[in-house]
Design a protein around this motif. Structure first.
Motif, PDB file in Angstrom:
ATOM      1  N   VAL A 110      -6.899  -4.085  -1.569  1.00  0.00           N
ATOM      2  CA  VAL A 110      -6.794  -4.676  -2.820  1.00  0.00           C
ATOM      3  C   VAL A 110      -5.303  -4.329  -2.915  1.00  0.00           C
ATOM      4  O   VAL A 110      -4.763  -5.191  -3.864  1.00  0.00           O
ATOM      5  CB  VAL A 110      -7.754  -4.673  -4.056  1.00  0.00           C
ATOM      6  CG1 VAL A 110      -7.576  -5.412  -5.247  1.00  0.00           C
ATOM      7  CG2 VAL A 110      -8.831  -5.456  -3.358  1.00  0.00           C
ATOM      8  N   GLU A 111      -4.887  -2.550  -2.860  1.00  0.00           N
ATOM      9  CA  GLU A 111      -4.161  -2.640  -3.291  1.00  0.00           C
ATOM     10  C   GLU A 111      -2.667  -2.818  -2.912  1.00  0.00           C
ATOM     11  O   GLU A 111      -1.594  -2.828  -3.076  1.00  0.00           O
ATOM     12  CB  GLU A 111      -4.191  -0.629  -3.415  1.00  0.00           C
ATOM     13  CG  GLU A 111      -5.291  -0.333  -4.883  1.00  0.00           C
ATOM     14  CD  GLU A 111      -5.425   1.213  -5.685  1.00  0.00           C
ATOM     15  OE1 GLU A 111      -5.087   1.644  -4.972  1.00  0.00           O
ATOM     16  OE2 GLU A 111      -5.697   0.771  -6.499  1.00  0.00           O
ATOM     17  N   ALA A 112      -3.337  -2.703  -0.954  1.00  0.00           N
ATOM     18  CA  ALA A 112      -2.192  -2.873   0.129  1.00  0.00           C
ATOM     19  C   ALA A 112      -1.939  -3.972  -0.359  1.00  0.00           C
ATOM     20  O   ALA A 112      -0.705  -4.658  -0.462  1.00  0.00           O
ATOM     21  CB  ALA A 112      -2.397  -2.061   0.625  1.00  0.00           C
ATOM     22  N   GLY A 113      -2.607  -5.121  -1.075  1.00  0.00           N
ATOM     23  CA  GLY A 113      -2.300  -6.722  -0.873  1.00  0.00           C
ATOM     24  C   GLY A 113      -1.556  -7.147   1.182  1.00  0.00           C
ATOM     25  O   GLY A 113      -2.752  -6.728   1.260  1.00  0.00           O
ATOM     26  N   GLU A 114      -0.958  -7.782   0.471  1.00  0.00           N
ATOM     27  CA  GLU A 114      -0.136  -8.228   1.926  1.00  0.00           C
ATOM     28  C   GLU A 114       0.319  -7.206   2.827  1.00  0.00           C
ATOM     29  O   GLU A 114       0.615  -7.493   3.998  1.00  0.00           O
ATOM     30  CB  GLU A 114       1.730  -9.354   1.351  1.00  0.00           C
ATOM     31  CG  GLU A 114       0.948 -10.487   0.982  1.00  0.00           C
ATOM     32  CD  GLU A 114       1.724 -11.524   0.358  1.00  0.00           C
ATOM     33  OE1 GLU A 114       3.166 -10.749   0.774  1.00  0.00           O
ATOM     34  OE2 GLU A 114       1.984 -12.719  -0.614  1.00  0.00           O
ATOM     35  N   ALA A 115       0.612  -6.270   2.498  1.00  0.00           N
ATOM     36  CA  ALA A 115       0.650  -5.233   3.428  1.00  0.00           C
ATOM     37  C   ALA A 115      -0.547  -4.530   4.169  1.00  0.00           C
ATOM     38  O   ALA A 115       0.046  -3.857   5.791  1.00  0.00           O
ATOM     39  CB  ALA A 115       1.535  -3.969   2.622  1.00  0.00           C
ATOM     40  N   TYR A 116      -1.295  -4.484   3.515  1.00  0.00           N
ATOM     41  CA  TYR A 116      -2.856  -4.087   5.144  1.00  0.00           C
ATOM     42  C   TYR A 116      -2.632  -4.939   6.070  1.00  0.00           C
ATOM     43  O   TYR A 116      -2.815  -6.264   5.698  1.00  0.00           O
ATOM     44  CB  TYR A 116      -3.688  -4.860   3.647  1.00  0.00           C
ATOM     45  CG  TYR A 116      -5.160  -3.938   4.380  1.00  0.00           C
ATOM     46  CD1 TYR A 116      -5.259  -2.531   4.628  1.00  0.00           C
ATOM     47  CD2 TYR A 116      -6.344  -4.730   5.448  1.00  0.00           C
ATOM     48  CE1 TYR A 116      -6.797  -2.002   5.115  1.00  0.00           C
ATOM     49  CE2 TYR A 116      -7.303  -4.066   6.164  1.00  0.00           C
ATOM     50  CZ  TYR A 116      -7.223  -2.898   6.074  1.00  0.00           C
ATOM     51  OH  TYR A 116      -8.639  -2.140   6.798  1.00  0.00           O
TER      52      TYR A 116
END
Length: 556
Positions: A110-116
């Motif tokens: 969730v904290e990484a968002g699109e970067a995950y």
């Protein structure tokens, strides 16, 4: 704990064991490179993750693999976040994480968002991706559809894995085909039938009508004088139609390279001379040849005909050198099923130019697709147009279905399935999982369940462990799909994630269950933590669909 974090932990314990003498000093050099990998065991009963490092390094250590594994198992098992480590078979390490360590992933996603899911596996790679490259003499059709979807998905995957990628469209706007195209439009301009071998279809008449509107004076010219005007005007109109169709399909190119430019700038003649300087060009029978048989081609290829005209192969050579001069160390060509013969000759060009054909050029050949019940285009006459397929089946369904099979396998698309709102329809199944997660988040908010608390140790239900394990796999799947140029790995993994989510959703409540009197139970940290897991799943589904150029609807 992410898989890469566990791999780093294992690597650190290997180094520590060498430091204190539990493993021999001879391993130090081997461990200078982090070659530890973890993967999911076939059965969850064997743990969350497995590694074969003991078998990988035991010989160098002069030890039995199981003995080596036992040394490492004791150390890894003592680390925070690891519940237990078992030695199995010839020396596998089966690792089970404790619930808190496994569950932390939900918050990280969730904290990484699109970067995950994004990674640096291909950082430093400079890649030219050439795909579609349809002749500008007609609309895009079913034969171009697969490479439009796959080429764009591969481009997205490469970028997500750290590569510097340029998506390129090679415009075949030179040669006799353009004269035939001009003569076809010119004939329609004057109400005549297209010449034998010309281009049929209503689109030619439409082009003629637009050319007459934009250039009314052309009607007063002789055919000879009108031909260059008509050729250029119709070419520009048709190229715009191609670009508009690609945009509607959500396929985007960074560069459109003109074959005609290679002729006009003298690039073809310069390419021949450069190859001659390399010692691979000879003249015989009045023509200029590239000695491609020296590099594994089935026959030598003519560059310049005896009449002084360059061949299409000469343009291919100039184009390759042009890409090389622009700094692309890796050139990827996506070609149609009828282009198998191009593999040997293109690799021969690379070798003759001084490149390594195994490293600097890659040629992917796509197999044919067919669509049950598809009708020939009324506008084009003898083809099934891409824009008609998109209008009929929908962009998402078409792109997803094309992406979920390896490029070298033929496909027959089932329109009834792709248009159905059932779990048998893969794109619906995955998109519905995302929409369901979005709806679950809205329902949670309506019942005062938020993400104000997170306790990973509460995610103990078996379906939670399975869902977390599949979410953890996503970055490695992205990296593997990028390296192998196989977007279908993303689609298939998203279907597994969706299945794991649906099972979890049925077993675990985010919103507290109602009491007998109809009121809701108190919101607890387990509810808040499950919302994190719900939202993490939505993020992974969204990220994966984006890599395929498919939307992630919040409602269905």
């Amino acid at each position: 704990m992410k898989p890469e974090e566990l791999a780093s932990l294992i690597h650190a314990q290997l180094l520590a064991a060498v430091e204190d003498g539990a493993l021999p000093e001879t391993l130090r050099e081997e461990l200078s490179d982090d070659r530890v990998r973890v993967e999911r065991p076939r059965s969850r009963e064997h743990g969350d993750w497995a590694t074969n490092v003991a078998m990988q390094f035991a010989k160098k250590a002069g030890m039995n693999p199981r003995e080596f594994a036992a040394v490492l198992a004791e150390r890894v098992g003592a680390q925070e976040g690891v519940a237990k480590v078992d030695v199995a078979g010839p020396g596998f390490l089966n690792i089970t994480l404790d619930a808190a360590a496994a569950g932390q992933l939900a918050r990280q996603i969730v904290e990484a968002g699109e970067a995950y899911g994004r990674n640096d596996a291909l950082a430093g790679h400079v890649v030219n991706m050439e795909f579609v490259s349809a002749n500008p003499t007609g609309p895009l059709h079913i034969g171009h559809t697969r490479w439009a979807a796959l080429g764009d998905a591969i481009t997205r995957l490469l970028r997500a894995s750290g590569a510097d990628v340029t998506a390129e469209y090679y415009v075949n706007d030179a040669g006799n085909q353009m004269n035939v195209f001009a003569d076809s439009v010119l004939a329609r301009l004057h109400g005549r039938e297209v010449p034998e071998g010309g281009y049929p279809g209503q689109y030619v008449q439409d082009l003629a009508d637009q050319v007459a509107k934009d250039h009314p004076d052309v009607l007063d010219l002789t055919d000879e004088a009108a031909r260059p005007v008509v050729r250029e005007a119709a070419y520009e109109l048709q190229m715009q139609d191609i670009k508009d169709t690609l945009t509607a399909f959500d396929v985007h190119f960074d560069v459109f390279t003109s074959e005609r430019r290679l002729h006009d700038t003298g690039a073809i003649g310069q390419a021949v001379e450069r190859l001659r300087e390399q010692g691979h060009v000879e003249e015989r029978e009045g023509a200029v040849w590239l000695k491609t048989t020296a590099f594994g081609d089935d026959k030598d290829r003519v560059l310049i005909r005896a009449n002084g005209e360059p061949t299409y192969f000469a343009a291919d050579a100039a184009y390759y050198l042009d890409k090389r001069d622009r700094g692309f160390t890796e050139k990827v060509y996506l070609l149609g099923a009828d282009h198998h013969g191009y593999v040997g000759r293109l690799k021969a060009i690379a070798a003759a130019a001084g490149d390594d054909p195994a490293q600097n050029i890659e040629i992917l050949i796509g197999q044919l697709i067919s669509v049950n019940g598809a009708k020939l285009s009324k506008r084009a006459g003898n083809i099934i147009e891409l824009k008609d397929l998109v209008e009929w089946l929908g962009r998402d369904a078409l792109r997803y279905d094309l992406a979920r099979y390896p490029a070298d396998s033929p496909i027959t698309i089932d329109p009834e399935l792709l248009r159905s709102a059932t779990n048998d329809n893969p794109v619906f199944y995955v998109q519905y999982a995302h929409a369901r997660a979005c709806n679950a988040a809205e329902t949670a908010a309506a019942h005062d369940v938020d993400r104000s608390a997170f306790d990973a140790s509460l995610l103990t239900h078996p379906t939670e462990g399975e869902l977390l394990a599949q979410l953890a796999e996503f970055p490695s799947v992205v990296g593997m799909a990028a390296r192998l140029r196989e977007p279908h790995r993303i689609a298939r993994h998203l279907e597994v994630v969706a299945g794991a989510y649906h099972s979890w959703y049925a077993a675990c409540r985010i919103v507290p269950a109602p009491e007998q009197d109809g009121t809701r139970g108190a919101v607890q940290d387990v509810n808040r933590t499950r919302l994190w897991l719900n939202d993490a799943t939505a993020q992974v589904l969204r990220n994966g669909l984006d890599l395929l150029g498919v939307s992630a609807p919040a409602k269905m």
